[in-house]
Enzyme design. Structure first.
Site, PDB file in Angstrom:
ATOM      1  N   ARG A  55       0.303 -14.614   4.342  1.00 53.38           N
ATOM      2  CA  ARG A  55       0.212 -13.638   3.466  1.00 53.38           C
ATOM      3  C   ARG A  55       0.424 -13.968   1.973  1.00 53.38           C
ATOM      4  O   ARG A  55       1.058 -14.810   1.770  1.00 53.38           O
ATOM      5  CB  ARG A  55       1.388 -12.543   3.781  1.00 53.38           C
ATOM      6  CG  ARG A  55       1.110 -11.811   5.223  1.00 53.38           C
ATOM      7  CD  ARG A  55       2.309 -10.860   5.441  1.00 53.38           C
ATOM      8  NE  ARG A  55       2.332 -10.220   6.775  1.00 53.38           N
ATOM      9  CZ  ARG A  55       2.251 -10.552   7.881  1.00 53.38           C
ATOM     10  NH1 ARG A  55       2.197 -11.798   8.311  1.00 53.38           N
ATOM     11  NH2 ARG A  55       2.289  -9.610   9.014  1.00 53.38           N
TER      12      ARG A  55
ATOM     13  N   HIS B  61       5.262 -12.136   0.739  1.00 52.97           N
ATOM     14  CA  HIS B  61       5.906 -11.835   2.162  1.00 52.97           C
ATOM     15  C   HIS B  61       5.371 -12.847   3.275  1.00 52.97           C
ATOM     16  O   HIS B  61       5.277 -12.102   4.262  1.00 52.97           O
ATOM     17  CB  HIS B  61       5.885 -10.359   2.643  1.00 52.97           C
ATOM     18  CG  HIS B  61       6.204  -9.571   1.522  1.00 52.97           C
ATOM     19  ND1 HIS B  61       7.613  -9.024   1.600  1.00 52.97           N
ATOM     20  CD2 HIS B  61       5.894  -8.995   0.126  1.00 52.97           C
ATOM     21  CE1 HIS B  61       7.807  -8.137   0.505  1.00 52.97           C
ATOM     22  NE2 HIS B  61       6.639  -8.203  -0.219  1.00 52.97           N
TER      23      HIS B  61
ATOM     24  N   ARG C 244       9.161  -5.553  10.350  1.00 45.49           N
ATOM     25  CA  ARG C 244       8.913  -7.048  10.137  1.00 45.49           C
ATOM     26  C   ARG C 244       9.777  -7.008   8.547  1.00 45.49           C
ATOM     27  O   ARG C 244       9.684  -6.574   7.760  1.00 45.49           O
ATOM     28  CB  ARG C 244       7.410  -7.599   9.726  1.00 45.49           C
ATOM     29  CG  ARG C 244       7.344  -8.639   9.217  1.00 45.49           C
ATOM     30  CD  ARG C 244       6.090  -9.387   9.519  1.00 45.49           C
ATOM     31  NE  ARG C 244       5.817 -10.590   8.783  1.00 45.49           N
ATOM     32  CZ  ARG C 244       5.600 -11.222   7.669  1.00 45.49           C
ATOM     33  NH1 ARG C 244       5.746 -10.287   6.665  1.00 45.49           N
ATOM     34  NH2 ARG C 244       5.410 -12.263   7.459  1.00 45.49           N
TER      35      ARG C 244
ATOM     36  N   ASN D 282      11.114  -2.520   0.604  1.00 50.99           N
ATOM     37  CA  ASN D 282      11.999  -3.722   0.152  1.00 50.99           C
ATOM     38  C   ASN D 282      13.437  -3.355   0.553  1.00 50.99           C
ATOM     39  O   ASN D 282      13.843  -2.057   0.733  1.00 50.99           O
ATOM     40  CB  ASN D 282      11.730  -4.122  -1.096  1.00 50.99           C
ATOM     41  CG  ASN D 282      10.485  -4.969  -1.242  1.00 50.99           C
ATOM     42  OD1 ASN D 282       9.802  -5.305  -0.533  1.00 50.99           O
ATOM     43  ND2 ASN D 282      10.001  -5.022  -2.718  1.00 50.99           N
TER      44      ASN D 282
ATOM     45  N   PHE E 232       0.130  -6.510 -10.501  1.00 48.94           N
ATOM     46  CA  PHE E 232       0.728  -7.313  -9.495  1.00 48.94           C
ATOM     47  C   PHE E 232       0.449  -8.432  -9.461  1.00 48.94           C
ATOM     48  O   PHE E 232       1.143  -9.442  -9.039  1.00 48.94           O
ATOM     49  CB  PHE E 232       0.517  -6.549  -8.178  1.00 48.94           C
ATOM     50  CG  PHE E 232       1.082  -6.961  -6.883  1.00 48.94           C
ATOM     51  CD1 PHE E 232       2.560  -6.616  -7.022  1.00 48.94           C
ATOM     52  CD2 PHE E 232       0.608  -7.435  -5.994  1.00 48.94           C
ATOM     53  CE1 PHE E 232       3.318  -6.957  -5.668  1.00 48.94           C
ATOM     54  CE2 PHE E 232       1.260  -8.076  -4.756  1.00 48.94           C
ATOM     55  CZ  PHE E 232       2.683  -7.758  -4.619  1.00 48.94           C
TER      56      PHE E 232
ATOM     57  N   ARG F 224      -1.467   0.005  -4.240  1.00 54.76           N
ATOM     58  CA  ARG F 224      -0.993  -0.486  -3.101  1.00 54.76           C
ATOM     59  C   ARG F 224      -2.012  -0.008  -1.814  1.00 54.76           C
ATOM     60  O   ARG F 224      -2.259  -0.784  -0.962  1.00 54.76           O
ATOM     61  CB  ARG F 224       0.417  -0.172  -2.713  1.00 54.76           C
ATOM     62  CG  ARG F 224       1.374  -0.891  -3.458  1.00 54.76           C
ATOM     63  CD  ARG F 224       2.749  -0.454  -3.055  1.00 54.76           C
ATOM     64  NE  ARG F 224       3.264  -1.216  -1.669  1.00 54.76           N
ATOM     65  CZ  ARG F 224       4.351  -1.066  -1.159  1.00 54.76           C
ATOM     66  NH1 ARG F 224       5.164  -0.021  -1.580  1.00 54.76           N
ATOM     67  NH2 ARG F 224       4.630  -1.799  -0.069  1.00 54.76           N
TER      68      ARG F 224
ATOM     69  N   TYR G 295      -3.571  -3.311   0.768  1.00 53.29           N
ATOM     70  CA  TYR G 295      -3.109  -3.607   1.910  1.00 53.29           C
ATOM     71  C   TYR G 295      -4.280  -3.646   2.961  1.00 53.29           C
ATOM     72  O   TYR G 295      -4.243  -4.716   3.796  1.00 53.29           O
ATOM     73  CB  TYR G 295      -2.045  -2.810   2.472  1.00 53.29           C
ATOM     74  CG  TYR G 295      -0.689  -3.083   1.527  1.00 53.29           C
ATOM     75  CD1 TYR G 295      -0.563  -2.618   0.335  1.00 53.29           C
ATOM     76  CD2 TYR G 295       0.223  -3.705   2.315  1.00 53.29           C
ATOM     77  CE1 TYR G 295       0.654  -2.726  -0.309  1.00 53.29           C
ATOM     78  CE2 TYR G 295       1.716  -3.879   1.405  1.00 53.29           C
ATOM     79  CZ  TYR G 295       1.682  -3.512   0.438  1.00 53.29           C
ATOM     80  OH  TYR G 295       2.963  -3.713  -0.381  1.00 53.29           O
TER      81      TYR G 295
ATOM     82  N   ARG H 165      -7.041 -11.777   6.022  1.00 56.78           N
ATOM     83  CA  ARG H 165      -6.139 -12.210   6.810  1.00 56.78           C
ATOM     84  C   ARG H 165      -6.344 -12.327   8.284  1.00 56.78           C
ATOM     85  O   ARG H 165      -6.162 -13.239   8.889  1.00 56.78           O
ATOM     86  CB  ARG H 165      -4.749 -11.674   6.511  1.00 56.78           C
ATOM     87  CG  ARG H 165      -3.746 -12.564   6.348  1.00 56.78           C
ATOM     88  CD  ARG H 165      -2.394 -11.588   5.823  1.00 56.78           C
ATOM     89  NE  ARG H 165      -1.993 -10.340   6.697  1.00 56.78           N
ATOM     90  CZ  ARG H 165      -1.519 -10.429   7.960  1.00 56.78           C
ATOM     91  NH1 ARG H 165      -1.170 -11.659   8.349  1.00 56.78           N
ATOM     92  NH2 ARG H 165      -1.143  -9.349   8.696  1.00 56.78           N
TER      93      ARG H 165
HETATM   94 FE1  HDD Z   1       3.492  -5.500  -1.320  1.00 56.49          FE
HETATM   95  C1  HDD Z   1       2.876  -7.254   1.669  1.00 56.49           C
HETATM   96  C2  HDD Z   1       6.326  -4.283   0.120  1.00 56.49           C
HETATM   97  C3  HDD Z   1       4.128  -3.739  -4.118  1.00 56.49           C
HETATM   98  C4  HDD Z   1       0.399  -5.773  -2.355  1.00 56.49           C
HETATM   99  N1  HDD Z   1       4.419  -5.581   0.470  1.00 56.49           N
HETATM  100  C5  HDD Z   1       3.842  -6.438   1.501  1.00 56.49           C
HETATM  101  C6  HDD Z   1       5.252  -6.560   2.622  1.00 56.49           C
HETATM  102  C7  HDD Z   1       5.934  -5.861   2.204  1.00 56.49           C
HETATM  103  C8  HDD Z   1       5.722  -5.466   0.937  1.00 56.49           C
HETATM  104  C9  HDD Z   1       7.342  -5.421   3.087  1.00 56.49           C
HETATM  105  C10 HDD Z   1       4.820  -7.449   3.795  1.00 56.49           C
HETATM  106  C11 HDD Z   1       4.500  -6.542   4.892  1.00 56.49           C
HETATM  107  C12 HDD Z   1       4.540  -7.270   6.475  1.00 56.49           C
HETATM  108  O1  HDD Z   1       5.396  -7.746   6.722  1.00 56.49           O
HETATM  109  O2  HDD Z   1       3.329  -7.696   6.679  1.00 56.49           O
HETATM  110  N2  HDD Z   1       4.814  -4.307  -2.078  1.00 56.49           N
HETATM  111  C13 HDD Z   1       6.088  -4.127  -1.179  1.00 56.49           C
HETATM  112  C14 HDD Z   1       6.935  -3.154  -1.968  1.00 56.49           C
HETATM  113  C15 HDD Z   1       6.420  -3.011  -3.240  1.00 56.49           C
HETATM  114  C16 HDD Z   1       5.206  -3.656  -3.325  1.00 56.49           C
HETATM  115  C17 HDD Z   1       8.265  -2.464  -1.715  1.00 56.49           C
HETATM  116  C18 HDD Z   1       6.746  -1.957  -4.357  1.00 56.49           C
HETATM  117  C19 HDD Z   1       7.171  -1.014  -4.320  1.00 56.49           C
HETATM  118  N3  HDD Z   1       2.236  -5.038  -2.740  1.00 56.49           N
HETATM  119  C20 HDD Z   1       2.800  -4.175  -3.958  1.00 56.49           C
HETATM  120  C21 HDD Z   1       1.765  -3.934  -4.947  1.00 56.49           C
HETATM  121  C22 HDD Z   1       0.526  -4.565  -4.364  1.00 56.49           C
HETATM  122  C23 HDD Z   1       0.938  -5.329  -3.124  1.00 56.49           C
HETATM  123  C24 HDD Z   1       1.924  -3.169  -6.215  1.00 56.49           C
HETATM  124  C25 HDD Z   1      -0.789  -4.771  -4.866  1.00 56.49           C
HETATM  125  C26 HDD Z   1      -1.469  -4.151  -5.932  1.00 56.49           C
HETATM  126  N4  HDD Z   1       1.904  -6.330  -0.661  1.00 56.49           N
HETATM  127  C27 HDD Z   1       0.707  -6.369  -1.011  1.00 56.49           C
HETATM  128  C28 HDD Z   1      -0.339  -7.364  -0.117  1.00 56.49           C
HETATM  129  C29 HDD Z   1       0.395  -7.702   0.871  1.00 56.49           C
HETATM  130  C30 HDD Z   1       1.740  -6.866   0.782  1.00 56.49           C
HETATM  131  C31 HDD Z   1      -0.907  -8.243  -0.843  1.00 56.49           C
HETATM  132  C32 HDD Z   1       0.478  -9.184   1.412  1.00 56.49           C
HETATM  133  C33 HDD Z   1       0.258  -9.378   3.016  1.00 56.49           C
HETATM  134  C34 HDD Z   1       0.063  -7.610   3.412  1.00 56.49           C
HETATM  135  O3  HDD Z   1       0.126  -6.999   2.175  1.00 56.49           O
HETATM  136  O4  HDD Z   1      -0.304  -7.410   4.555  1.00 56.49           O
HETATM  137  O5  HDD Z   1      -1.583  -6.557   0.112  1.00 56.49           O
END
Ligand code: HDD
Length: 707
Positions: free
Chosen positions: A84, A87, A124, A160, A173, A370, A374, A381
């Protein structure tokens, strides 16, 4: 050396007390341990020899014809998938969500209707910044992602352990993540925000100040996943059967209360047990101590939202619980570890877009972004659009789509109709839309000029940061000061350090001064000009960990440093009392073989002294014999055990025989306090465990850090 000679077809190998015969053929074959399945290729062909490649002659070249070898290596070569992008390091478990308070008047979400009903859940937890192999104890936010397998589809709350975020708009981001991760030219530091790029970005992004306070507080170094809160962060929308909308913010509150470690401890745990949080969750669930959280919601309407000082669409803000109480909804219990980490925890795909009828989004620009990210990231992935066919991601309710094909399609729709409308009728016509049951978006009005802007109501970046800081106890405030000073001391560019302090001046002058003094800044910078006047909001005690301590030692662990000749009755009393409290006792001894107590009992050890430092425990007891204490006093690891427990403000119980060890470390002579507790007899165990309920003897801490 290979057990097989060039001339035999079958090999008998001794593995522990089991004799295993290799290459016997057939579906199962006999070993001393009973029937085991025969190894096969992916095509199901039995494998006769898994030790040697096919060769032309005993010393000859390997042959391309060896399909077992080629298939095995081909598969191995492709074992890794991209981690990822954030995270990457995480740990998951199965469980259930049970509704305790129906919200049927607020939402039509099926899972929130009938009290007492349960749905399966998968959670997770993760760190944000580090790679898959990084340490659990990085100073970082923690992911708290929940998948609820409801009867009307999967609902993901991807949150979170901190209720606010660094940025307000998803377009920032990638910048934020690039800045915090390792610097691209040198590829370090790993899993750390203590470097120039991160603080450079932060110092130029004042909207991050509230989250900075949180992540630099003890929330950034939790003791365990079990002892941290979770938050949905954004404002979501519930919609009831009558089509009325209510705003909702989600809170997960741990039943065992909140707890964090101190930074020096975190640094040492990272070396002693980088898997500290994983191991903790694994051990708790395997021993039947199922972690539990209460789901709570803050519910409000437009009228409340309009009166509130901040925009409820701004993810850098929270609504204090004192203004809007969190009302309980249900409980989340984790009761089963995965069968396989990769298949489940690594392949689980959370998407903020996964919502169910009765739940809807708001115009929070972070959430909107978001919802794209995702889904998109799972394609990269997990390799294709069929990642929902992986069991951990598939709904557990009936589902019928008209989507087909693509990589790894496991269940294309049956029959002739893969489109609609069609005239095949009945079952042959396949699934159809259902206006009564189907998901309906809340019909909120949208109008406006197309432009790239940020609302004026998003412009106050300091008031809630100040409120957070003011709501902490003295001990917690000191930790924030120390954390920022630590991080900025790793920043090499003085201008960046100064720029951060210029923001701190808007949050709290004493905080800014403490950090400036800690850094040795020659001159206090001017305060950064705030876009909006900073408000003096009333403190919110709910924001402090220490003001909301659990008052119980349940789920915690005592490390007992014992030697041969230790007081067996006292040890037994400690074990019994701890068990009654729901806590655990682990023995650390000079040898892993264990100890013999004074009354002749053999007690197994869990750790040898160098492998069981006190940072792995919540409280410690020194239980050597007089002779044992003299030897331990000569041992640097044993002395560290004591001095660390003392410096980390832990409760220390000791038998009088341990005095030589305590004296050698300086504890007792110069530093006795009420957290260093003599244990003279078995009956003292109870009082000791009672004292441990406070978790730390914080009064000691101020005296421990001279610099
Ligand atoms: Fe995110 C993963 C939480 C903002 C893009 N995010 C990811 C995971 C968590 C969060 C817990 C791990 C999920 C897992 O266990 O597989 N993210 C947050 C929170 C945010 C946040 C609480 C703000 C309130 N995230 C955020 C933004 C973006 C992303 C603004 C993109 C515009 N986040 C991602 C991602 C991930 C991710 C790149 C990486 C792996 C995945 O999604 O599955 O899409």
């Amino acid at each position: 050396m290979n057990a097989k000679s060039a001339h035999t077809d079958h090999t008998t190998v001794k593995l522990g007390n089991e004799t295993v015969q290799r290459g016997a053929g057939g579906e199962t074959h006999q070993t001393a341990g009973g029937d085991v399945p025969t190894l096969t290729t992916q095509q199901g062909v039995p494998v006769s020899d898994n030790q040697n490649t096919l060769k032309a002659g005993v010393r000859g070249p390997s042959l391309m014809e060896d399909f077992h070898f080629r298939e095995k290596i081909f598969h191995f070569d492709h074992e890794r998938i991209p981690e990822r992008v954030v995270h990457a390091r995480g740990y998951g478990a199965h469980g259930f969500f049970e509704l305790t308070h129906s919200l049927s008047n607020i939402t039509s979400a099926d899972v929130l209707q009938r009290e007492g009903e349960r749905v399966p859940a998968f959670v997770r937890f993760s760190t944000v910044t580090g790679s898959k192999g990084s340490t659990d104890l990085a100073r970082d936010a923690r992911g708290f992602a929940v998948k609820l397998y409801t009867k009307e589809g999967n609902w993901d709350i991807v949150g979170n352990n901190i209720p606010v975020f660094f940025i307000q708009d998803a377009v920032k981001f990638p910048d934020m993540v690039h800045a915090v991760k390792e610097e691209p030219d040198r590829a370090f530091p790993q899993a750390q925000s203590a470097h120039d790029n991160f603080w450079d970005f932060i110092s130029l992004t004042p909207e991050s100040m509230n989250m900075i306070m949180w992540v630099m507080s003890d929330r950034g170094i939790p003791r365990s996943f079990r002892f941290m809160e979770g938050f949905g962060v954004h404002t979501f929308r519930f919609v009831n059967k009558a089509g009325q909308s209510t705003y909702a913010k989600f809170h997960w509150k741990p039943k065992m209360g909140l707890q964090s470690v101190v930074w020096n401890e975190a640094v040492k745990i990272s070396g002693a047990d980088p898997d500290f949080h994983r191991r903790d969750l694994w051990n708790a669930i395997q021993s039947g101590e199922f972690p539990e959280w209460e789901l709570g919601v803050q519910l409000f309407d437009d009228e409340f939202a309009d009166k509130f000082d901040f925009d409820i669409l701004d993810a850098t803000k929270l609504i204090p619980e004192e203004i809007l109480p969190v009302q309980p909804v249900g409980r989340l219990v984790l009761d089963r570890m995965v069968d396989n980490f990769f298949a489940e925890t690594e392949q689980v795909a959370f998407c903020t877009q996964n919502i169910v009828p009765g739940v809807d989004f708001t115009n929070d620009p972070l959430l909107q972004g978001r919802n794209f990210s995702y889904l998109d990231t799972q394609l990269k992935r997990l390799g294709g659009p069929n990642f929902t066919h992986i069991p951990i991601n598939a709904p557990k309710c009936p589902f019928h789509t008209l989507q087909q094909d693509g990589h790894m399609a496991m269940h294309n729709p049956k029959g002739r109709a893969n489109y609609e409308p069609n005239s095949w009728g009945g079952e042959a016509g396949g699934p159809r839309e259902n206006p009564q049951k189907g998901y309906k978006t809340f019909p909120s009005e949208v109008s406006g000029v197309k432009e790239r802007v940020r609302s004026e109501k998003f412009a106050d970046h300091y008031s809630q940061a100040r409120q957070f800081y003011k709501s902490q106890t003295d001990v917690e405030q000191t930790h924030v000061q120390m954390a920022i000073t630590f991080e900025l001391s790793k920043v090499e560019t003085p201008a960046i350090r100064g720029r951060v302090v210029s923001h701190l001046l808007n949050i709290d002058k004493d905080l800014a001064k403490a950090v400036a003094d800690g850094l040795g800044l020659e001159k206090m910078p001017e305060a950064a000009p705030p876009a909006r006047a900073v408000l003096d909001l009333p403190p919110s005690p709910a924001l402090s960990i220490l003001k909301n301590g659990p008052k119980s030692f349940a789920g915690r662990k005592i490390g007992v440093l014992a030697t041969n000749g230790a007081d067996g009755a006292l040890l037994e009393a400690l074990q019994t009392t701890a068990k009654a409290e729901g806590a655990e006792v682990e023995i650390i001894a000079p040898q892993i073989g264990g100890i013999k107590t004074a009354d002749g009992k053999h007690i197994a050890a869990a750790q040898r002294v160098p492998g069981g430092p006190s940072v792995l425990f919540d409280a410690v007891v020194l239980l050597p014999s007089a002779e044992g204490a003299k030897q331990l006093a000569q041992d640097a690891d044993a002395r560290d055990f004591v001095t660390d427990a003392y410096a980390h403000a832990k409760f220390i119980g000791y038998v009088p025989a341990a005095l030589p060890l305590l004296k050698r470390t300086g504890v007792v002579d110069d530093a006795v306090d009420d957290g260093v507790i003599p244990l003279k007899a078995a009956k003292d165990a109870e009082e000791f465990i009672k004292s441990c309920r406070a978790l730390r003897f914080w009064q000691r801490e101020a005296g421990v850090h001279a610099v």
